[in-house]
Design an enzyme around this catalytic site. Structure first.
Site, PDB file in Angstrom:
ATOM      1  N   PHE A 177       0.559   5.054  -9.567  1.00 36.83           N
ATOM      2  CA  PHE A 177      -0.108   6.290  -9.289  1.00 36.83           C
ATOM      3  C   PHE A 177       0.723   7.337  -9.900  1.00 36.83           C
ATOM      4  O   PHE A 177       1.577   7.246 -10.317  1.00 36.83           O
ATOM      5  CB  PHE A 177      -0.567   6.370  -7.783  1.00 36.83           C
ATOM      6  CG  PHE A 177      -1.338   5.344  -6.982  1.00 36.83           C
ATOM      7  CD1 PHE A 177      -2.639   5.036  -7.451  1.00 36.83           C
ATOM      8  CD2 PHE A 177      -0.763   4.522  -6.128  1.00 36.83           C
ATOM      9  CE1 PHE A 177      -3.182   4.243  -6.986  1.00 36.83           C
ATOM     10  CE2 PHE A 177      -1.666   3.524  -5.609  1.00 36.83           C
ATOM     11  CZ  PHE A 177      -3.045   3.387  -6.173  1.00 36.83           C
ATOM     12  N   PRO A 227     -10.675  15.379  -0.780  1.00 39.56           N
ATOM     13  CA  PRO A 227     -10.593  16.530  -2.052  1.00 39.56           C
ATOM     14  C   PRO A 227      -9.444  17.434  -1.858  1.00 39.56           C
ATOM     15  O   PRO A 227      -9.179  18.018  -2.974  1.00 39.56           O
ATOM     16  CB  PRO A 227     -11.942  17.043  -2.142  1.00 39.56           C
ATOM     17  CG  PRO A 227     -12.359  17.082  -0.573  1.00 39.56           C
ATOM     18  CD  PRO A 227     -11.968  15.684   0.120  1.00 39.56           C
ATOM     19  N   GLU A 232      -9.545  11.417  -6.315  1.00 40.55           N
ATOM     20  CA  GLU A 232      -9.987  10.165  -6.298  1.00 40.55           C
ATOM     21  C   GLU A 232     -11.545  10.365  -5.966  1.00 40.55           C
ATOM     22  O   GLU A 232     -12.050  11.276  -4.964  1.00 40.55           O
ATOM     23  CB  GLU A 232      -9.403   9.335  -4.946  1.00 40.55           C
ATOM     24  CG  GLU A 232      -9.994   7.936  -4.763  1.00 40.55           C
ATOM     25  CD  GLU A 232      -9.486   7.120  -3.753  1.00 40.55           C
ATOM     26  OE1 GLU A 232      -9.046   5.957  -4.042  1.00 40.55           O
ATOM     27  OE2 GLU A 232      -9.331   7.699  -2.764  1.00 40.55           O
ATOM     28  N   GLU A 275      -2.209 -10.104  -4.173  1.00 34.73           N
ATOM     29  CA  GLU A 275      -3.105  -9.839  -3.123  1.00 34.73           C
ATOM     30  C   GLU A 275      -3.198 -10.906  -2.243  1.00 34.73           C
ATOM     31  O   GLU A 275      -3.257 -11.928  -2.481  1.00 34.73           O
ATOM     32  CB  GLU A 275      -4.469  -9.609  -3.666  1.00 34.73           C
ATOM     33  CG  GLU A 275      -4.426  -8.268  -4.554  1.00 34.73           C
ATOM     34  CD  GLU A 275      -5.899  -8.165  -5.359  1.00 34.73           C
ATOM     35  OE1 GLU A 275      -6.297  -6.873  -5.347  1.00 34.73           O
ATOM     36  OE2 GLU A 275      -6.619  -9.048  -5.615  1.00 34.73           O
ATOM     37  N   GLU A 299     -12.075 -10.707  -5.071  1.00 36.27           N
ATOM     38  CA  GLU A 299     -11.606 -10.683  -3.730  1.00 36.27           C
ATOM     39  C   GLU A 299     -12.339 -11.602  -2.767  1.00 36.27           C
ATOM     40  O   GLU A 299     -11.579 -12.109  -1.763  1.00 36.27           O
ATOM     41  CB  GLU A 299     -11.779  -9.143  -3.201  1.00 36.27           C
ATOM     42  CG  GLU A 299     -10.763  -8.235  -3.981  1.00 36.27           C
ATOM     43  CD  GLU A 299     -10.962  -6.992  -3.307  1.00 36.27           C
ATOM     44  OE1 GLU A 299     -10.344  -6.167  -3.699  1.00 36.27           O
ATOM     45  OE2 GLU A 299     -11.978  -6.471  -2.243  1.00 36.27           O
ATOM     46  N   GLU A 327      -1.094  -9.844  -8.646  1.00 31.96           N
ATOM     47  CA  GLU A 327      -1.145  -8.516  -7.914  1.00 31.96           C
ATOM     48  C   GLU A 327      -0.796  -8.939  -6.571  1.00 31.96           C
ATOM     49  O   GLU A 327      -0.851  -7.760  -5.586  1.00 31.96           O
ATOM     50  CB  GLU A 327      -2.566  -7.665  -8.118  1.00 31.96           C
ATOM     51  CG  GLU A 327      -3.130  -7.571  -9.498  1.00 31.96           C
ATOM     52  CD  GLU A 327      -4.429  -6.892  -9.548  1.00 31.96           C
ATOM     53  OE1 GLU A 327      -4.688  -6.235  -8.422  1.00 31.96           O
ATOM     54  OE2 GLU A 327      -5.020  -6.472 -10.626  1.00 31.96           O
ATOM     55  N   ALA A 382     -13.559  -3.701  -2.808  1.00 37.77           N
ATOM     56  CA  ALA A 382     -13.179  -2.506  -3.445  1.00 37.77           C
ATOM     57  C   ALA A 382     -12.127  -2.753  -4.312  1.00 37.77           C
ATOM     58  O   ALA A 382     -11.137  -3.766  -4.495  1.00 37.77           O
ATOM     59  CB  ALA A 382     -12.749  -1.278  -2.634  1.00 37.77           C
TER      60      ALA A 382
END
Length: 375
Positions: free
Chosen positions: A190, A296, A301, A327, A278, A325, A258
Site C-alpha cells: 500500500f 473517504p 479505496e 492466505e 478463496e 500470498e 473479497a
C-alpha cells in the site's frame, strides 16, 4: 540529438507521451531479423532475435532529458539499450532500442491491439504515477510494487469513467481543488500520500491551505455467495491486521469473499476470481449491489459489491486461499437466517458483509423467485 526505436507498449502514443512528458513524431520503422512476443504470463512484450522483423516506430531528435526519462521507465523493467539499424521509408537509420537483460520467457506473438484494449488506459494512468517518482525513487524499487501501482491506475480510470454516474435527489457540490504539493511518504504494498491543498468551500471561497494524508490501496470487489434454492450463504473467516492493530483480541473475522481489482481487470472478473481462490467456488451470476467509499476521510479505496448466485451444497468448513500470498482462509456455509442473527448480535462486524446482508435481506424474495427457490 538521439534516436530510439520503440516497439511493444511504447507504440501506444498516449503512453509514450506520458513517459517522455511531451509528444514527439513517431516514424513507422522495422527492425529486421527480430520478432516481438508477449512475456509469458505477463502483460508486456519482449523482443528477440530471429523472425521476419519487428514493427515499431523511430523517434528522432530526442535529447538527454528524453533519454533519461526512457531509461527510468524501461530500466525499471530490467531493459537495457543496444544500438540497432532499422528500416524506414526514407532508408536505414541508426537508433537505440531496449532489450531485456535476460530472464524473460517469450510467449505468444505480441498484439498491440489486444494490449491496448485491456491495458492501454490503465498503463497510461500508471505511467503517470511511475514517472512522477523520477528523481525520488529508484526504478527498481518502483517495479517491485508495480502490480499495486497498476491497481491504483485502474482505480483512477474507473473513477474518471464513473464520475457523475450516480443519480440522486440532491445535487452534489463540485468545488475547485488547488494542489500545491503531493508527495508519497510511504510506499510498500500500500502507499500513503500527503497533499498540501486548498479546496472550494460551499460559500464559493477557497479554504486556507491544509495538509491531508491519504492511505492508497486501490479498489476492491466483494461478493457474498448465495444459494437461493437452499437459502444459504457462504462466509469466509481469516485473521485480519486491522483488528489486531486496534487491540482487538478477536482478529479472526467473518467476511464476504473479497480482493483487490488488479490492473486490466474488471470488478466482476475480480469477484469471480476471488470466489475461486478463496472458496473454490464458481459463481453462476453476479448481481450488483452497492458501490461505495468505506472511509473517504482517509482512504482512497472504493468497493464494488455483489451477491453471487452459486450452488452451496451441504458440507463442513473448507480451507482455501493462495499459498503464494500466505492466505489461510476457512469458508463456512450458513443458512441465511444465521447470517442475519450474526448481524443482529454483532458477530458480523465488517461493513461490506453487513451491507450485503441487509441488501440481500431486502432483495432475497425476488432472487428466490427469479432463480427458483427449492431447486
Amino acid at each position: 540529438m538521439l534516436s530510439y526505436f520503440v516497439y511493444g507498449t511504447l507504440c501506444h502514443a498516449p503512453l509514450l507521451r506520458t513517459v517522455l512528458g511531451r509528444a514527439v513524431e513517431m516514424v513507422p520503422a522495422r527492425l529486421p531479423g527480430h520478432a516481438v512476443f508477449w512475456v509469458r504470463d505477463k502483460a508486456f512484450p519482449v523482443i528477440v532475435e530471429g523472425g521476419p522483423g519487428a514493427a515499431g516506430f523511430l523517434l528522432e531528435g530526442l535529447d538527454a532529458g528524453d533519454a533519461a526519462r526512457l531509461d527510468f521507465y524501461e530500466g525499471g523493467f530490467d531493459y537495457e539499450t543496444r544500438e540497432v539499424t532499422v528500416e524506414t521509408a526514407a532508408g536505414p537509420a541508426w537508433a537505440r532500442a531496449y532489450f531485456s537483460a535476460g530472464g524473460l520467457e517469450p510467449g505468444e506473438p505480441w498484439s498491440l491491439a489486444d494490449w491496448q484494449a485491456r491495458w492501454g488506459e490503465v498503463a497510461v494512468a500508471t505511467a503517470g504515477d511511475f514517472m512522477a517518482q523520477m528523481g525520488h525513487v529508484a526504478p527498481e524499487t518502483l517495479i517491485a510494487r508495480y502490480p499495486m501501482m497498476l491497481m491504483r491506475g485502474g482505480a483512477r480510470c474507473r473513477a474518471r469513467r464513473e464520475a457523475g454516474a450516480a443519480a440522486g435527489p440532491l445535487p452534489a457540490h463540485r468545488g475547485e481543488i488547488r494542489e500545491r504539493r503531493v508527495r508519497q511518504v510511504y510506499a510498500g504494498y500500500f502507499a500513503v500520500e500527503e497533499y498540501d491543498l486548498r479546496f472550494g468551500r460551499f460559500d464559493g471561497s477557497l479554504s486556507p491551505e491544509v495538509n491531508r494524508a491519504v492511505f492508497v490501496s486501490g479498489d476492491a470487489a466483494v461478493v457474498l455467495p448465495y444459494d437461493p434454492g437452499r437459502d444459504r450463504v457462504l462466509l469466509i473467516e481469516q485473521q485480519r491486521m486491522g483488528p489486531h492493530a486496534r487491540g482487538d483480541r478477536q482478529s479472526w473475522i467473518f467476511e464476504a469473499v473479497a480482493g483487490r481489482v488488479d490492473g486490466g481487470e474488471t470488478p466482476e472478473e475480480t469477484a469471480r476470481r476471488e470466489a475461486r481462490e478463496e472458496a473454490g467456488l464458481e459463481i453462476a451470476e453476479l448481481i450488483p449491489a452497492h458501490r461505495y467509499y468505506p472511509s473517504p476521510a482517509a482512504m482512497a479505496e472504493f468497493l464494488y459489491t455483489f451477491v453471487g448466485i452459486a450452488e452451496l451444497p451441504d458440507g463442513g468448513p473448507r480451507l482455501g486461499g493462495l499459498a503464494a500470498e500466505t492466505e489461510d482462509i476457512r469458508s463456512r456455509i450458513l443458512p441465511f437466517a444465521t447470517l442475519m442473527a450474526m448481524v443482529e448480535s454483532g458477530q458480523a462486524n465488517t461493513a461490506p458483509l453487513l451491507l450485503l446482508a441487509l441488501w440481500l435481506d431486502r432483495h432475497r424474495e425476488g432472487l428466490r423467485a427469479r432463480f427458483g427457490a427449492g431447486a
